[in-house]
Design an enzyme around this catalytic site. Structure first.
Site, PDB file in Angstrom:
ATOM      1  N   GLU A 168       0.837  -1.215   0.000  1.00  0.00           N
ATOM      2  CA  GLU A 168       0.000   0.000   0.000  1.00  0.00           C
ATOM      3  C   GLU A 168       0.870   1.262   0.000  1.00  0.00           C
ATOM      4  O   GLU A 168       0.728   2.136   0.853  1.00  0.00           O
ATOM      5  CB  GLU A 168      -0.971  -0.010   1.188  1.00  0.00           C
ATOM      6  CG  GLU A 168      -1.960  -1.157   1.103  1.00  0.00           C
ATOM      7  CD  GLU A 168      -3.182  -1.042   2.018  1.00  0.00           C
ATOM      8  OE1 GLU A 168      -3.230  -0.145   2.870  1.00  0.00           O
ATOM      9  OE2 GLU A 168      -4.093  -1.871   1.861  1.00  0.00           O
ATOM     10  N   GLU A 210      -4.915  -8.681  -0.419  1.00  0.00           N
ATOM     11  CA  GLU A 210      -5.713  -8.386   0.779  1.00  0.00           C
ATOM     12  C   GLU A 210      -7.153  -8.236   0.336  1.00  0.00           C
ATOM     13  O   GLU A 210      -7.467  -7.384  -0.511  1.00  0.00           O
ATOM     14  CB  GLU A 210      -5.242  -7.104   1.480  1.00  0.00           C
ATOM     15  CG  GLU A 210      -3.901  -7.258   2.159  1.00  0.00           C
ATOM     16  CD  GLU A 210      -3.488  -6.058   3.012  1.00  0.00           C
ATOM     17  OE1 GLU A 210      -4.372  -5.329   3.512  1.00  0.00           O
ATOM     18  OE2 GLU A 210      -2.271  -5.863   3.168  1.00  0.00           O
TER      19      GLU A 210
HETATM   20  O1  AHR Z   1      -5.281  -5.891   6.955  1.00  0.00           O
HETATM   21  C1  AHR Z   1      -5.225  -4.724   7.695  1.00  0.00           C
HETATM   22  C2  AHR Z   1      -4.563  -3.585   6.948  1.00  0.00           C
HETATM   23  O2  AHR Z   1      -5.345  -3.218   5.857  1.00  0.00           O
HETATM   24  C3  AHR Z   1      -3.214  -3.867   6.339  1.00  0.00           C
HETATM   25  O3  AHR Z   1      -2.175  -3.721   7.241  1.00  0.00           O
HETATM   26  C4  AHR Z   1      -3.110  -2.830   5.257  1.00  0.00           C
HETATM   27  O4  AHR Z   1      -2.298  -3.245   4.196  1.00  0.00           O
HETATM   28  C5  AHR Z   1      -4.559  -2.605   4.860  1.00  0.00           C
HETATM   29  O5  AHR Z   1      -4.884  -1.276   4.808  1.00  0.00           O
END
Ligand code: AHR
Length: 491
Positions: A175, A300
């Site tokens: 990110e 994610e």
């Molecule tokens: O999964 C929780 C968080 O969500 C992670 O650390 C980040 O990459 C995302 O914003």
């Protein structure tokens, strides 16, 4: 009962479903690693070198193919050298992203690879770009993968690991449009290429470098990355990592087990948006990379609700209800549908954080409804996605399809997965199967009231059970009860 007609054509092979689509994500966040997966060697909870045995068994039960670590936002603050060597000597740090707790670094590189070896899954390392250096990441790769006589491999040997590990998946930043440095795509892609150049293939190990991809529907990020990721006529990344959490309203995420019908269907609308998201990012990627040399990696994804009452807001601990099983099934069916471009997906997160497959409390362990979906969908791993179509209907004011489905074939076995999202309508599904001589059918079902969940030290409310379906004269017939997920295996 309403009837829906489905058609499967096994002759029409669409794409290969990589097993990594069924991957998971672990971060130094709340009780995912500490007091979740890792309890330490002195714990009374049965463990192997500090790693809980019941968690390893549960991960094996769903055939977990790949685990991403150490973050998440934590990855861009993680300095790997803090997590090697004698544990009592490892420096402590503050986990500024997640609750400001002290991180003692007792779970580091060796412990992570030990976990992956116990589970039998691929490790996926997320490297630090935001606050790290090119040298630091380059040396970490050398530490993990080199068998030569060189300072990093020597140090690894001194720390008790003679043979280099195999590492395929290497994420370069996380990110970086947000917690990983608030960068523009133009800035990040240059930095990415610099970092990537010094992450070498050592001792026969071949890296599969993954660049930070877009936040949800930021199609411009994908555009800029794809425009610039090629140099010397070669793609400098094998994957581009998209993050997408299903959150209809950031200011009011709601509770995992308390919601009304409107919230339920609204969430489903967001989950079904995954299809449009993948279609549009794929369209951008196709323009630059028609041969699909760069994969879309959804590293994610999942539901993000408010934390459970009385728990640390920075720990992101949420329960997991039958609703999560429905949304997991929709998402996995969607990833299968896009498996021509999507080569890996990692649900966030494996244990005690967000949409987990496992929850723990002391010695107690719960397999969540999401866990059972991963178990039911196992048959798709490494299968060939084949054509399927349902004459579906749209339900609720959010206009969501009532049924989601996907079908794959592997070793002459067909796997059909279906979810019925309706809360009150059962469907009779009659399926014509072309190009596959189905003689026997076995099925499993997950079916419970939509708020039902599995609680610690109580009998499971949501689990997978055998289910009766019929196959006769090339037709599969089954009833799909309201709020259910079904997997059928045909031979
Ligand atoms: O999964 C929780 C968080 O969500 C992670 O650390 C980040 O990459 C995302 O914003």
């Amino acid at each position: 009962m309403k009837k829906l007609k489905m058609t499967i054509n096994a002759r029409d092979k669409i794409s290969h479903i990589n097993r990594e689509i069924y991957g998971n994500f672990t971060e130094h966040l709340g009780r995912c690693i500490y007091n979740g997966i890792y309890v330490g060697e002195d714990s009374d909870i049965p463990n192997t070198r500090g790693i809980r045995n019941d968690i390893v068994e549960a991960f094996k039960e769903i055939g977990m193919p790949v685990l991403r670590w150490p973050g998440g936002c934590f990855a861009d603050e993680y300095h790997w050298r803090d997590g090697i060597g004698e544990k009592s000597q490892r420096p402590k740090m503050i986990n500024t992203n997640w609750g400001g707790v002290t991180e003692d670094n007792s779970f580091g590189t060796h412990e992570f690879f030990d976990l992956c070896e116990q589970v039998g899954c691929e490790p996926y390392i997320a490297g630090n770009v935001g606050s790290g250096t090119v040298e630091e990441l380059s040396k970490w790769v050398e530490y993990m993968t080199s068998d030569s006589i060189c300072p990093m491999a020597d140090e690894r040997r001194k720390n008790g690991r003679e043979k280099a590990w195999k590492l395929k998946y290497l994420g370069i930043g996380n990110e970086n449009w947000g917690c990983g440095g608030n960068m523009t795509p133009e800035y990040y892609v240059s930095l990415y290429k610099q970092f990537r150049s010094f992450c070498k293939n050592h001792s026969g190990n071949e890296l599969y470098p993954i660049a930070c991809g877009p936040n949800s529907s930021d199609y411009n990020w994908t555009e800029v990355m794809m425009k610039n990721l090629k140099s010397q006529y070669q793609w400098q990344a094998k994957g581009l990592a998209l993050h997408f959490y299903s959150i209809p309203d950031w200011n009011n995420k709601g509770k995992a087990t308390e919601f009304d019908e409107d919230e339920y269907y609204r969430l489903l609308g967001t989950v079904y948006f995954t299809d449009e998201l993948l279609t549009r990012h794929t369209e951008v990627m196709n323009r630059y990379d028609p041969d699909c040399e760069v994969a879309l990696i959804v590293d994610e994804w999942g539901n993000w609700f408010d934390v459970e009452d009385g728990t640390n807001p920075g720990f992101l601990f949420q329960q997991n209800a039958m609703r999560d099983a429905i949304t997991a099934a929709i998402s996995l069916n969607t990833f299968n549908a896009h498996s021509g471009r999507v080569k890996m997906a990692n649900i966030a997160q494996a244990v005690n954080v967000l949409q987990s497959v496992i929850l723990t409390e002391g010695e107690a362990l719960v397999k969540t409804p999401t866990f059972y979906v991963f178990k039911l969908f196992k048959g798709h791993q490494e299968g060939e996605l084949v054509y399927s179509h349902i004459e579906n209907e749209k339900i609720s004011s959010y206009n969501v399809p009532a049924v989601s489905q996907s079908v794959s074939v592997k070793d002459n076995v067909m796997t059909v997965t279906l979810s019925n999202c309706s809360l009150n309508e059962d469907y009779e599904i009659e399926t014509d199967i072309l190009g596959f001589d189905a003689k026997q059918a076995e099925a499993q079902i997950i079916n419970a009231e939509v708020h039902a969940f599995n609680d610690f030290n109580k009998q499971e409310q949501v689990t997978a059970k055998p289910y009766e379906v019929k196959v006769e004269g090339g037709k599969l017939k089954l009833t799909l009860p309201a709020c259910s997920v079904v997997a059928v295996t045909l031979k």
